[in-house]
Design a protein around this motif. Sequence first.
Motif, PDB file in Angstrom:
ATOM      1  N   ASP A 124      70.259 102.056 -40.418  1.00 13.57           N
ATOM      2  CA  ASP A 124      70.662 101.053 -39.447  1.00 13.57           C
ATOM      3  C   ASP A 124      71.260 101.781 -38.253  1.00 13.57           C
ATOM      4  O   ASP A 124      72.150 102.620 -38.411  1.00 13.57           O
ATOM      5  CB  ASP A 124      71.689 100.090 -40.060  1.00 13.57           C
ATOM      6  N   HIS A 151      64.295  94.209 -32.298  1.00 11.06           N
ATOM      7  CA  HIS A 151      65.322  95.241 -32.180  1.00 11.06           C
ATOM      8  C   HIS A 151      65.732  95.409 -30.718  1.00 11.06           C
ATOM      9  O   HIS A 151      65.036  94.955 -29.815  1.00 11.06           O
ATOM     10  CB  HIS A 151      64.792  96.590 -32.707  1.00 11.06           C
ATOM     11  N   SER A 153      65.557  97.195 -27.638  1.00 11.44           N
ATOM     12  CA  SER A 153      64.520  98.107 -27.178  1.00 11.44           C
ATOM     13  C   SER A 153      64.448  98.099 -25.659  1.00 11.44           C
ATOM     14  O   SER A 153      64.603  97.053 -25.031  1.00 11.44           O
ATOM     15  CB  SER A 153      63.174  97.660 -27.778  1.00 11.44           C
ATOM     16  N   THR A 173      64.146 102.429 -28.987  1.00  9.78           N
ATOM     17  CA  THR A 173      64.502 101.307 -29.828  1.00  9.78           C
ATOM     18  C   THR A 173      65.623 101.703 -30.774  1.00  9.78           C
ATOM     19  O   THR A 173      65.547 102.755 -31.406  1.00  9.78           O
ATOM     20  CB  THR A 173      63.283 100.842 -30.657  1.00  9.78           C
ATOM     21  N   PHE A 175      67.021 100.813 -34.133  1.00  9.26           N
ATOM     22  CA  PHE A 175      66.567 100.090 -35.325  1.00  9.26           C
ATOM     23  C   PHE A 175      67.703  99.254 -35.916  1.00  9.26           C
ATOM     24  O   PHE A 175      68.821  99.741 -36.081  1.00  9.26           O
ATOM     25  CB  PHE A 175      66.043 101.062 -36.380  1.00  9.26           C
ATOM     26  N   LYS A 177      69.243  96.736 -34.661  1.00 16.19           N
ATOM     27  CA  LYS A 177      70.093  96.048 -33.697  1.00 16.19           C
ATOM     28  C   LYS A 177      69.251  94.979 -33.008  1.00 16.19           C
ATOM     29  O   LYS A 177      68.323  95.296 -32.295  1.00 16.19           O
ATOM     30  CB  LYS A 177      70.669  97.020 -32.660  1.00 16.19           C
ATOM     31  N   LYS A 178      69.593  93.755 -33.237  1.00 12.17           N
ATOM     32  CA  LYS A 178      68.839  92.645 -32.665  1.00 12.17           C
ATOM     33  C   LYS A 178      69.014  92.572 -31.147  1.00 12.17           C
ATOM     34  O   LYS A 178      70.069  92.874 -30.621  1.00 12.17           O
ATOM     35  CB  LYS A 178      69.283  91.316 -33.262  1.00 12.17           C
TER      36      LYS A 178
END
Length: 180
Positions: A124, A151, A153, A173, A175, A177-178
């Motif tokens: 994460d 994610h 990005s 990006t 990964f 993380k919204k």
Amino acid sequence: CREQTVYMVGPEKGARLAELVRSSKPGLVVECGTALGYSGLWIARELEKIGQGRLITIELDEDRARQARENFERAGLTARVEVRTGDARELVRAIEEEVDFLFLDCNYSNYHPCFTGLQGRLRDGALVVADNAGLGAAGMKDYLDLVRSRHKSETEWFDIDLPWGKRDAMELTVFGKKTE
């Protein structure tokens, strides 16, 4: 690479890649698409400078993988680098360790299967860097759509001085993380 017309990131994106490795201090970096080891040298030198981490780099072509091994050996970086030969879409599935940094620089249509094949082992907050997000955007559309929708990005553009292009981008990006 220029003499043999082997596509590589070039010095502009290579310097940014090194900066990203330096700032993230990864324990394990996976690179899909070794070619002659140009970007891997940028990565491994930074790992050596920070005194931690290792690189698993995957190349389909056996002759190129051999040349990359020789380049890593000449640079004194073999302790930090493992070159694996074969189809990255399959080989990423065999990686069991947690991955902190993923660099995608292979056939554009392989970005999505390489990413999804490894995502179960991406830490994460891992950084995923996809080269050629400008020149190859159409060929990696499925990958770009996926990371941009799920994610955090962003696209970074570079003026490059290479025979195959003068401007290109890398998609960075984080990964897990919204996107807000």
